[in-house]
Design a protein around this motif. Structure first.
Motif, short mmCIF file in Angstrom:
data_model
loop_
_atom_site.label_atom_id
_atom_site.label_comp_id
_atom_site.label_asym_id
_atom_site.label_seq_id
_atom_site.Cartn_x
_atom_site.Cartn_y
_atom_site.Cartn_z
N THR A 34 36.78 43.72 51.20
CA THR A 34 35.13 43.76 50.67
C THR A 34 35.52 42.42 49.25
O THR A 34 35.18 42.18 48.53
CB THR A 34 34.86 44.64 49.42
N CYS A 35 36.82 41.84 49.19
CA CYS A 35 37.06 40.75 48.29
C CYS A 35 38.16 39.59 48.65
O CYS A 35 38.71 40.47 49.59
CB CYS A 35 37.47 41.33 46.66
N THR A 37 40.84 39.07 48.20
CA THR A 37 42.74 39.48 47.70
C THR A 37 42.99 40.31 49.18
O THR A 37 43.92 40.01 49.33
CB THR A 37 42.59 39.53 46.79
N CYS A 38 41.75 40.79 49.05
CA CYS A 38 41.82 42.06 50.16
C CYS A 38 43.32 41.31 51.46
O CYS A 38 43.79 41.44 52.19
CB CYS A 38 41.46 42.79 51.11
#
Ligand SMILES: [Cu+2]
Length: 93
Positions: A34-35, A37-38
């Protein structure tokens, strides 16, 4: 010429296949990305796995393309390791 080329490729494959299995790749859907960095976390975890050759992230589609050596790992094992770092995945399509 075409035939000869095919024969050479077959011989090379037969000789080298125990050491150098054909690389496979699998596309995994990872809905939990979801962002931005995931995928970094997932990629780090996967690159530590035996047999994983490369991980391509398609963040906008929430997908990973993982190429791996099928003599050393399986899509199942790869999915388990994404789940282990908090990102359950499944084979896309
Ligand atoms: Cu994130």
């Amino acid at each position: 010429m075409k035939l000869l080329h095919g024969a050479i490729a077959t011989v090379l494959f037969a000789v080298s296949s125990p050491l150098w299995a054909a690389p496979k790749s699998v596309t995994l859907a990872v809905p939990g990305m979801t962002c931005p960095t995931c995928p970094v976390t997932i990629k780090k975890a996967l690159m530590k796995e035996q047999g994983v050759a490369s991980v391509t992230v398609r963040y906008e589609k929430k997908e990973l393309i993982v190429s791996f050596d099928d003599a050393k790992t399986t899509p199942d094992a790869i999915m388990k390791s994404t789940a282990a770092v908090g990102f359950p995945s499944q084979i896309a399509r």
